[in-house]
Write an enzyme that holds these catalytic residues in place. Sequence first.
Site, PDB file in Angstrom:
ATOM      1  N   ASP A   1      35.478  29.356  30.431  1.00  0.00           N
ATOM      2  CA  ASP A   1      35.997  30.724  30.409  1.00  0.00           C
ATOM      3  C   ASP A   1      37.162  30.964  31.353  1.00  0.00           C
ATOM      4  OD1 ASP A   1      34.551  30.581  32.836  1.00  0.00           O
ATOM      5  OD2 ASP A   1      34.265  32.758  32.807  1.00  0.00           O
TER       6      ASP A   1
ATOM      7  N   ASP B   1      39.567  25.952  33.230  1.00  0.00           N
ATOM      8  CA  ASP B   1      38.932  25.252  32.110  1.00  0.00           C
ATOM      9  C   ASP B   1      39.918  24.950  30.981  1.00  0.00           C
ATOM     10  OD1 ASP B   1      36.380  25.350  33.288  1.00  0.00           O
ATOM     11  OD2 ASP B   1      36.095  27.404  32.587  1.00  0.00           O
TER      12      ASP B   1
ATOM     13  N   CYS C   1      48.836  26.070  -8.890  1.00  0.00           N
ATOM     14  CA  CYS C   1      49.639  27.241  -8.541  1.00  0.00           C
ATOM     15  C   CYS C   1      49.884  27.281  -7.038  1.00  0.00           C
ATOM     16  CB  CYS C   1      48.929  28.521  -8.967  1.00  0.00           C
ATOM     17  SG  CYS C   1      48.741  28.718 -10.750  1.00  0.00           S
TER      18      CYS C   1
ATOM     19  N   ASP D   1      31.011  24.506  31.285  1.00  0.00           N
ATOM     20  CA  ASP D   1      31.382  24.948  32.624  1.00  0.00           C
ATOM     21  C   ASP D   1      30.226  25.803  33.142  1.00  0.00           C
ATOM     22  OD1 ASP D   1      33.091  25.761  34.884  1.00  0.00           O
ATOM     23  OD2 ASP D   1      33.076  27.695  33.855  1.00  0.00           O
TER      24      ASP D   1
ATOM     25  N   CYS E   1      45.056  28.662  -9.763  1.00  0.00           N
ATOM     26  CA  CYS E   1      44.424  27.356  -9.562  1.00  0.00           C
ATOM     27  C   CYS E   1      45.146  26.616  -8.440  1.00  0.00           C
ATOM     28  CB  CYS E   1      44.447  26.529 -10.844  1.00  0.00           C
ATOM     29  SG  CYS E   1      46.110  26.087 -11.408  1.00  0.00           S
TER      30      CYS E   1
END
Length: 745
Positions: free
Chosen positions: A638, A642, A13, A419, A10
């Site tokens: 990419d 960027d 725990c 981009d 739980c």
Amino acid sequence: MVLPVTGMTCASCAGRVEAALAAVPGVIEARVNLVAGTASIDASATVERAALLHALERAGYRVPPLEATAGSAPNATADATPDPAAALGLDAWLALALAAPLVLPMLLKPFGIDAMPPAWLQWLLATPVQIWCARRFYVSAWNALRAGSGNMELLVSLGTLAAYGLSLYLWAQAHAGHHPHLYFEASAAIIALALFGRWLEARARRQTTESIRLLGRLRPAMARVWREGFETAIAIDQVRRGDRVIALAGERIAVDGVIRAGSSAVDESMLTGESLPIEKAPGDRVVTGALNTSGRLEIETTAIGADTMLARIIQLVEHAQGSKAPIQRLVDRITAVFVPLVLLLATGTVFGWLALGGSFENALLSAVSVLVIACPCALGLATPAAIIVGVGVAARRGILIKDIEAIEIARDVDVVLFDKTGTLTEGRPRLVALESIGSPRAETLALAVAVNAASTHPLAEALREALTQEADPAGRMPTTTAQIPAARPVPEQAQMVAGRGVEVVLAGQRHVFGQARWMAELGVDTTPFAARAEALQADGHTLSWLARQSGRDWTLLALFAFADQAKAGAREAIATLRRAGLAIVLISGDNAGAARRVARELGIDDVRAEVLPEDKARAVAACKQGAGRTRRVAMVGDGINDAPALAAADLGIAMGSGTDVAIHAAGITLMQGDPRLVAEAIAISRATVTTIRQNLFWAFVYNVLGIPLAAAGLLTPLVAGAAMAFSSVSVLANSLRLQRFRTGA
């Protein structure tokens, strides 16, 4: 470091494990994934594994002998570890079988049928359940008490022992001939239902982590390698960089590497989400786990083990599934005080009933109901179960979620900045227009290719690609002089003129291919195509001119226009995002004409061109404050340029085809580089957050409504036990619905 931890049941725990590990000197942070049963530890190099194991043992938990550490290659040991659901299932079905003869008479009683077994038989059936089947509850409860805290098992243990002890007391106090109402059926049924619910949870948890196991199974255990002139099958762990690995048709590729011989269609769908096999030839890269569908490949190994793309993907998915969303941290703080509060409420229930004149029997039974129905299992499972399923679904589609906070952020995104080059476009120029003087198009194109034969410039590659596309449907190059000459002239001299173009001698004549500025310097008359050139340039195309020298004069031969083409699916991606209510911005360092052309083609109204790399982050900040309010901004890119913008955005989404710098700066990576996956990533994130909120709503409502009803005596312990088990299973079932996620759903 990632450690599998057994014994957690739980949220309490999970909190105790985190606290125990965090207390070890040198540990920076410990995060527990309750559903996966793992603990992720960020620690200094001085922290020894033995110290972590000792801390876990003192807290009442342990690490199994077989484990999969963080960053390993596919989880080979996951399937070797005994399935915890199997042992739970045996105990659960035994408890149900023993409890059934006690519960069934309770169901018949409303119909006037008294079939309750005698007291001695009730005791005989209930005692194995209470002593043997519930043993795991007692061990866990004792460990929690030793650590000075509470957990679900403590509540179940106290509740069932109280019902069992009350039954023994009433039985012992009954006079001869009197048959008291005993509560053996309640204690046995609660344990049986709790075990059965735990068994269903374990099975459902295994389903939620299926994505990791599926990825792990992609790595072959053996590899076929050239060694000393012979083809030898060896264990994958013995393969070294530089080895030549053989992959036959129908086999999975065992290493990351470069094809040196052979060609085949390779299915990388489990890694990239790309549905169709990709044709691969010598010089192409392949990755571990991809399926070789048709031919024999010889692959030079470039990465093995933890360095392969497959291993990095697994590490990213494990990290994402093991991390916590901000909403989970709030749940953790609540559950930390929940169990002590429940114990106080149960104690208050007993005294409250007695103060109001109720019997001790009813007071104790109401307290048992409070203890049982308040078990916080559903609350602890609500967030991690949904996250694990959501991240797994995304991974199977080629979407890697590195940062779980990205899931919550993605749900509230208002603006998506794209981009241009390499993100919405292919990132390489293509020939889009050719204007020639006095020669057929094919012949002029062939001449331009010959002039650029020694050039590796992207425009030269575009010319060669265009020439290839002039082939007939069978793939043979046309050979008539009206089309493309069979024997193109070979350059006698070739020179690259920096910033201008290419100069070569063909068949004794000087030819140049390059910019308009160079043509003006040489005295080439470009007026025949001036109007056309102006229109093409205004539309963002890159122009090059071809000219030949005859004596001292230059003759213009042709005008070439190049453009970076939009990716397949880019327009569809933009349309999908707009339908989802998101604003779209195109941001590019390219010239305004080129940026506007792509934006017009894709249906984007907001264009910001000629933006320097250092200004992209400032553009992201400006978008956050647009429209008179603070907005959530996602940046999709990419390239290295960027990376600052990806880091500055609320949500960074990197194309997997881009640079490592961009990928590391982003919270989400699209392995396939398909812009349509941006909309899919946002949709999966929204569906995951919605599922989390549904789970938390029902978990909180269940406890808020259930505890007062139990305290008031309106819920019997038997009903409370059934409700407690059902709540946890329902949360997991709701989370597993994400596995059927469809875009647009």
